[in-house]
Write an enzyme that holds these catalytic residues in place. Structure first.
Site, PDB file in Angstrom:
ATOM      1  N   GLU A   1      44.014  15.352  37.607  1.00  0.00           N
ATOM      2  CA  GLU A   1      43.666  14.848  36.283  1.00  0.00           C
ATOM      3  C   GLU A   1      43.694  15.622  35.179  1.00  0.00           C
ATOM      4  O   GLU A   1      43.406  16.834  35.350  1.00  0.00           O
ATOM      5  CB  GLU A   1      42.231  14.276  36.558  1.00  0.00           C
ATOM      6  CG  GLU A   1      42.219  13.292  37.783  1.00  0.00           C
ATOM      7  CD  GLU A   1      40.719  12.629  37.824  1.00  0.00           C
ATOM      8  OE1 GLU A   1      41.048  11.256  38.106  1.00  0.00           O
ATOM      9  OE2 GLU A   1      39.899  13.263  37.822  1.00  0.00           O
TER      10      GLU A   1
ATOM     11  N   GLU B   1      40.518  26.957  38.904  1.00  0.00           N
ATOM     12  CA  GLU B   1      40.086  28.307  38.255  1.00  0.00           C
ATOM     13  C   GLU B   1      41.479  28.889  37.829  1.00  0.00           C
ATOM     14  O   GLU B   1      42.215  29.603  38.563  1.00  0.00           O
ATOM     15  CB  GLU B   1      39.354  28.973  39.425  1.00  0.00           C
ATOM     16  CG  GLU B   1      39.110  30.763  38.864  1.00  0.00           C
ATOM     17  CD  GLU B   1      38.545  30.699  37.624  1.00  0.00           C
ATOM     18  OE1 GLU B   1      37.557  29.835  37.304  1.00  0.00           O
ATOM     19  OE2 GLU B   1      38.869  31.567  36.836  1.00  0.00           O
TER      20      GLU B   1
ATOM     21  N   CYS C   1      33.191  17.301  31.955  1.00  0.00           N
ATOM     22  CA  CYS C   1      33.328  18.510  32.568  1.00  0.00           C
ATOM     23  C   CYS C   1      32.774  18.432  34.078  1.00  0.00           C
ATOM     24  O   CYS C   1      31.530  17.833  34.138  1.00  0.00           O
ATOM     25  CB  CYS C   1      32.238  19.477  31.818  1.00  0.00           C
ATOM     26  SG  CYS C   1      32.659  19.870  30.308  1.00  0.00           S
TER      27      CYS C   1
HETATM   28  N1  SAH Z   1      37.067  27.058  36.918  1.00  0.00           N
HETATM   29  C1  SAH Z   1      36.528  27.107  35.530  1.00  0.00           C
HETATM   30  C2  SAH Z   1      37.062  25.975  34.791  1.00  0.00           C
HETATM   31  C3  SAH Z   1      36.691  24.603  34.934  1.00  0.00           C
HETATM   32  S1  SAH Z   1      35.395  23.859  34.645  1.00  0.00           S
HETATM   33  C4  SAH Z   1      35.238  27.596  35.247  1.00  0.00           C
HETATM   34  O1  SAH Z   1      34.465  27.445  36.217  1.00  0.00           O
HETATM   35  O2  SAH Z   1      35.069  27.764  34.112  1.00  0.00           O
HETATM   36  C5  SAH Z   1      35.062  23.755  33.105  1.00  0.00           C
HETATM   37  C6  SAH Z   1      33.634  23.767  32.720  1.00  0.00           C
HETATM   38  O3  SAH Z   1      32.836  22.632  33.303  1.00  0.00           O
HETATM   39  C7  SAH Z   1      32.815  25.059  33.470  1.00  0.00           C
HETATM   40  O4  SAH Z   1      32.036  25.624  32.499  1.00  0.00           O
HETATM   41  C8  SAH Z   1      32.276  24.280  34.620  1.00  0.00           C
HETATM   42  O5  SAH Z   1      31.269  25.023  34.927  1.00  0.00           O
HETATM   43  C9  SAH Z   1      31.539  23.121  33.882  1.00  0.00           C
HETATM   44  N2  SAH Z   1      30.974  22.187  34.921  1.00  0.00           N
HETATM   45  C10 SAH Z   1      31.358  21.909  36.130  1.00  0.00           C
HETATM   46  N3  SAH Z   1      30.730  20.892  36.598  1.00  0.00           N
HETATM   47  C11 SAH Z   1      30.100  20.432  35.653  1.00  0.00           C
HETATM   48  C12 SAH Z   1      29.072  19.358  35.552  1.00  0.00           C
HETATM   49  N4  SAH Z   1      28.822  18.593  36.754  1.00  0.00           N
HETATM   50  N5  SAH Z   1      28.491  19.192  34.366  1.00  0.00           N
HETATM   51  C13 SAH Z   1      28.690  20.066  33.181  1.00  0.00           C
HETATM   52  N6  SAH Z   1      29.527  20.935  33.387  1.00  0.00           N
HETATM   53  C14 SAH Z   1      30.168  21.421  34.649  1.00  0.00           C
END
Ligand code: SAH
Length: 343
Positions: free
Chosen positions: A94, A162, A335
Site C-alpha cells: 500500500e 523498516e 500511520c
Molecule cells: N518502520 C519505520 C517506518 C514505518 S511507520 C519506522 O518504524 O519508523 C511510520 C511511522 O508511523 C513510525 O513512526 C511508526 O512508529 C508510526 N506508527 C505505526 N503505527 C502507528 C499507529 N497505529 N499510530 C500512529 N503512528 C504509528
C-alpha cells in the site's frame, strides 16, 4: 542484488549505459531510456517512441519492465488517497498520496510486511515477506504520478516495512529520485523513518545525505519503549540516542522524533518531562501522533486536550513540537494502518 538480475529501473544512469553499450547500443541510448523510465514514468517499452521497434522488442523480452498494477484505490474527504498495488510477483503493498499546500507527498512502502513487531502497527501483524527493489519503490511514486497527473514534490519512506533493514535498496531509490535526469527531487524533500536500527543509522550517517531522518521513539524510557517496540531490546535507548548524536555530528541535519501518544501509556506529564530531558541537548523536533486505531492492537489515542498539554510541556522545556495531521485515517491510510492484503 546482483547487477545482472537487476531491473533496468533500479539501475543508475551509468549502469544502464554500460549495459546498453555492452549489448552494442550507442551510449546516448541510455539518456533516452533513462528519461523514459524516470522522467516520463513510462509503463511500457512501446511508449518509448524515439527507440527503434527492434530495440523496444528486445528490451521487453530480456528486461520486463517493473510496473505496478493498481488493485484498489480509496480517497478520503481530505483528498488523501490510498493505493493497493500488485507487484510483479503477485505480492501487494500500500502507498499513500497526500496533498498539502506546499505540494504533493507520497508515502512509500519499503518492504512487503514488516518483522519489527511494534505493538501499535498493522504493517507487522503478518510478518515480513520480502524487501522491495529500488524499482518497486520508485514505481509507487511513478504509478501515482501517472494516475493523478501531478508532480510529486515530497517522498516519505514511512509506509510498510523498516527502510533501514533494506538500506542498500533504499539508498539506490534515493539516488534515483534525486537524479537530475529523472524526477530530480531535492534530498531535503525526502524523509526516511526508522524504528531505530543503530548500525544502519551509523552507516547512513556516513553517506552524509541531506535527507530528513525520522526516528520512531514513542517512549522516554527503555522500560516503556521495550513494551511498545521489541526492537528496543536489540538496540537500547542509550545506544540509540548516541547514534542520533553521531548522525547529527556527521550530517548536521535536524532529527525528527516521532512519538505516538497512547492513552494511559506514554502520555503523562512525567513522560513529557522525561522526553524533554532525553532530547534536551539535541537539535531536533518532536512529531506527536495520537495513535491511530488498529483493531488488532487495541490501543486508544490520547485525548485532544491531553495531546495539547503534552505539547505545551515539551515547548516549555524548549523542545520544538508539531502534531501530525491525521490524513487518511477514515480509509485506514494513516500511520501504522497500512497492511498486507490479499491480491
Ligand atoms: N518502520 C519505520 C517506518 C514505518 S511507520 C519506522 O518504524 O519508523 C511510520 C511511522 O508511523 C513510525 O513512526 C511508526 O512508529 C508510526 N506508527 C505505526 N503505527 C502507528 C499507529 N497505529 N499510530 C500512529 N503512528 C504509528
Amino acid at each position: 542484488m546482483e547487477e545482472r538480475h537487476m531491473d533496468l529501473r533500479s539501475m543508475s544512469y551509468e549502469e544502464l549505459q554500460e549495459k546498453l553499450v555492452r549489448e552494442g547500443e550507442k551510449p546516448y541510448r541510455a539518456g533516452q531510456l533513462f528519461s523514459w523510465l524516470h522522467k516520463e514514468h513510462a509503463a511500457s517499452y512501446e511508449e518509448m517512441t524515439n527507440l527503434s521497434a527492434a530495440l523496444c522488442e528486445r528490451l521487453a523480452k530480456n528486461y520486463p519492465l517493473c510496473t505496478l498494477k493498481t488493485l484498489a484505490m480509496q480517497e478520503a474527504k481530505d483528498k488523501t488517497r490510498k493505493y493497493l498495488f500488485r507487484l510483479p510477483d503477485g505480492e501487494t503493498v500500500e502507498s499513500v498520496y497526500m496533498r498539502y499546500r506546499f505540494g504533493v507527498s507520497v508515502c512509500v512502502s519499503s518492504e512487503v510486511g514488516c518483522r519489527m513487531g511494534c505493538k501499535f502497527c498493522a504493517s507487522t501483524i503478518d510478518g515480513l515477506t520480502r524487501k522491495l527493489s529500488p524499482a518497486e519503490m520508485l514505481e509507487q511514486v511513478y504509478a501515482i504520478t501517472r494516475d493523478t497527473k501531478e508532480k510529486v514534490s515530497h517522498v516519505v519512506v514511512m509506509g510498510m516495512g523498516e527502510p533501514l533493514e533494506n538500506l542498500e535498496n533504499v539508498l539506490r531509490f534515493i539516488a534515483l529520485l534525486t537524479d537530475e535526469r529523472g524526477l530530480n527531487l531535492s534530498a531535503r524533500n525526502i524523509t526516511v523513518s526508522t524504528c531505530g536500527l543503530v548500525p544502519e543509522i551509523l552507516a547512513l550517517a556516513e553517506k552524509k545525505l541531506q535527507i530528513n531522518l525520522a526516528i520512531s521513539l514513542h517512549a522516554p524510557t527503555q522500560e516503556q519503549r521495550e513494551q511498545l517496540m521489541p526492537v528496543a531490546k536489540r538496540y537500547p535507548l542509550d545506544m540509540l540516542m548516541a547514534a542520533c548524536r553521531d548522525y547529527y555530528e556527521a550530517t548536521h541535519r535536524q532529527l525528527t522524533f516521532e512519538y505516538a501518544l497512547v492513552k494511559g501509556d506514554n502520555d503523562s506529564k512525567e513522560d513529557a518531562l522525561r522526553l524533554a530531558a532525553l532530547l534536551g541537548e539535541l537539535n531536533c523536533m518532536v512529531n506527536l501522533i495520537p495513535v491511530n486505531p488498529v483493531k488488532e492492537c487495541g490501543l486508544s489515542p490520547t485525548d485532544k486536550t491531553d495531546v495539547l498539554n503534552f505539547k505545551k510541556l515539551l515547548e516549555k522545556n524548549r523542545i520544538h513540537v508539531t502534531i501530525r495531521r491525521e490524513m487518511g485515517r477514515e480509509i485506514d491510510g494513516a500511520c501504522g494502518q497500512l497492511r498486507r492484503r490479499k491480491a
